[in-house]
Design a protein around this motif. Structure first.
Motif, short mmCIF file in Angstrom:
data_model
loop_
_atom_site.label_atom_id
_atom_site.label_comp_id
_atom_site.label_asym_id
_atom_site.label_seq_id
_atom_site.Cartn_x
_atom_site.Cartn_y
_atom_site.Cartn_z
N ARG A 319 0.82 -1.21 0.00
CA ARG A 319 0.00 0.00 0.00
C ARG A 319 0.85 1.26 0.00
NH1 ARG A 319 -4.60 -1.97 4.45
NH2 ARG A 319 -5.63 -3.47 3.05
N GLY A 320 1.90 1.27 0.81
CA GLY A 320 2.79 2.43 0.83
C GLY A 320 3.49 2.62 -0.50
N GLY A 321 3.98 1.53 -1.08
CA GLY A 321 4.65 1.62 -2.37
C GLY A 321 3.73 2.08 -3.48
N ALA A 322 2.49 1.59 -3.47
CA ALA A 322 1.52 1.98 -4.50
C ALA A 322 1.20 3.47 -4.41
CB ALA A 322 0.25 1.15 -4.36
N ALA A 356 5.49 11.47 1.72
CA ALA A 356 6.10 11.18 3.03
C ALA A 356 5.27 10.16 3.80
CB ALA A 356 6.24 12.47 3.84
N ILE A 357 3.95 10.25 3.69
CA ILE A 357 3.08 9.25 4.32
C ILE A 357 3.33 7.88 3.70
CG2 ILE A 357 0.68 8.48 4.50
CD1 ILE A 357 -0.14 11.36 4.90
N ALA A 358 3.42 7.86 2.37
CA ALA A 358 3.66 6.60 1.68
C ALA A 358 5.02 6.01 2.06
CB ALA A 358 3.60 6.82 0.17
N HIS A 359 6.05 6.86 2.12
CA HIS A 359 7.38 6.38 2.48
C HIS A 359 7.42 5.84 3.90
CE1 HIS A 359 11.67 5.92 2.61
NE2 HIS A 359 11.80 6.80 3.59
N ALA A 360 6.66 6.47 4.80
CA ALA A 360 6.59 5.97 6.18
C ALA A 360 6.04 4.55 6.19
CB ALA A 360 5.71 6.89 7.03
N GLY A 361 5.03 4.29 5.35
CA GLY A 361 4.47 2.94 5.25
C GLY A 361 5.47 1.95 4.70
#
Length: 433
Positions: A319-322, A356-361
């Motif tokens: 999910r984070g990568g997508a 940044a939210i995605a990278h945190a995931g």
């Protein structure tokens, strides 16, 4: 006793479990110390993460290079040194660490050296200027990055020995949320005026960040770690070289490293969003908005990602990568299309926030996945090998993306978005742990 009762009660609330001391993959002795260790590790992690955000090479250190009058070309060295400098030596560091049954001392050493490096930067900024100050910052960043390698290798092993498998994701998430919230407040203070902060302010800021690492070292020293497995020959280089065979012989680990390499796009894309915004406006407030976005993203998302990672760290990576790939492709496509509207430059901090939210995931997911997939000495080997390989690949992919950026920062985003999408496919093919 009263203090222990408060800690136990708070841990039960955080763990969301009637029996917060139920352990399945750590020793009976370690299980009794879980509540106290949980919060000691969170406190140490929070302090170091605050320090990390306060000296972010993409923002604060880059501004410092300019503020002291050093050539702007030195700023291009900061991110590669900061990332690869801490990752590449980990193969050797891991071979050394794995020979000791108690490993928290390596984390304490690494944190203390990082703190001293940052205090040295504060002194350089205060006493020097021009090229001498610039090279002083870069040189101390090399020491900082190598020291960080000791913390990275030893933390995952100490955490794996002291915290139960189903609680590691929320530990990482809670520390990131706390540090993000603290740094968000500090950033608001930095950019409360109409002008850039002075060199004196940055010296004080660096001194405060350095002190945070030193306090973190003292906190981590109090962690109750019981001896674990220790293996390794007398020659650290030979052990390091032998551990590379994991990439050939351990198929699940090899697939994880490939996935992690492709998902690097979520971190490499950030500077290009900043550069696209800077092409349209040079407002100091706009630059500050990126720092705020990074802090706020950690504060609002890290704990959520952490709890999700305890259920399925593989799904969190997907999910984070997508989300990261989508941001890169959309931002790059909008820029390539040439669409220009008033206030367009403010869209990039929004994209940066989502990225940044995605990278945190991605980061929490892959950290939790690797700790959960390994046990005993293998956990240290996995960390050292994967981080060393990723450090080398960061330099290579960073060079490729820099070359693509000659065509335009938007094209670099499109390439990284495609790379991230490939990482999502690879993550979906990983086994659940």
């Amino acid at each position: 006793m009263a203090k222990e009762s408060v800690v136990d009660a708070l841990y039960e609330k955080v763990a969301n479990d009637e029996d917060a001391r139920t352990c399945t993959d750590i020793s009976e002795d370690a299980c009794r110390e879980v509540p106290g260790n949980f919060f000691r590790i969170i406190a140490a992690n929070t302090l170091t993460k605050v320090g990390d955000l306060l000296i972010n090479p993409k923002t604060v250190l880059a501004w410092l290079i300019s503020a002291v009058g050093a050539p702007g070309s030195l700023a291009a060295l900061l991110v590669p040194i900061r990332e690869s400098g801490s990752l590449i030596p980990q193969l050797m560091i891991g071979a050394l660490v794995r020979r000791y049954p108690v490993r928290k001392g390596f984390w304490v050493l690494g944190a203390a050296l990082q703190g001293l490096s940052v205090l040295g930067m504060a002194l350089v900024v205060w006493l020097l200027d021009g090229l001498a100050a610039g090279w002083g910052i870069v040189g101390l960043l090399v020491l900082f990055s190598i020291s960080r390698g000791f913390c990275s290798v030893s933390m995952k092993d100490v955490q794996g020995k002291c915290i139960p498998k189903s609680r590691r994701g929320r530990l990482t998430g809670l520390s990131a949320t706390l540090s993000g919230a603290l740094t968000f407040g500090l950033t608001l203070l930095i950019f409360r005026g109409d002008s850039d902060p002075s060199v004196l302010f940055y010296s004080a800021l660096l001194a405060g960040a350095g002190a945070a690492w030193l306090v973190a070292a003292l906190v981590f020293l109090s962690v109750d770690e019981y001896p674990g497995a220790s293996e390794g020959g007398n020659n650290a280089l030979r052990e390091a070289w032998n551990s590379l065979s994991l990439l050939k012989d351990d198929a699940p680990f090899r697939r994880f490293v490939i996935t992690r390499a492709l998902l690097m796009a979520s971190s490499l894309a950030s500077p290009f969003l900043v550069l696209l915004a800077k092409e349209q406006s040079s407002l100091a407030l706009l630059l500050g908005s990126f720092v705020l976005a990074s802090s706020l993203a950690s504060a609002v998302s890290a704990t959520v990602w952490g709890y999700m990672a305890d259920s399925s760290s593989r799904t969190v990576m997907v999910r984070g990568g997508a989300l990261a790939a989508l941001v890169c492709v959309v931002a790059g496509a909008v820029s390539v299309s040439g669409v220009q509207t008033e206030g367009m430059h403010w869209l990039y901090p929004v994209a940066f926030f989502i990225l940044a939210i995605a990278h945190a995931g991605v980061r929490i997911g892959r950290k939790t996945y690797m700790v959960d997939m390994a046990g005993g000495t293998k956990r240290t080997d996995y960390t050292a090998v994967s981080n060393t390989v990723i450090g080398v690949l960061l330099l290579a992919v960073g060079g490729i993306s820099a070359a693509v950026a000659l065509l335009g920062n938007d094209w670099a985003l499109l390439v990284l978005g495609t790379m991230g999408a490939m990482g999502v496919v690879s993550a979906r093919l990983l086994s659940e742990v």
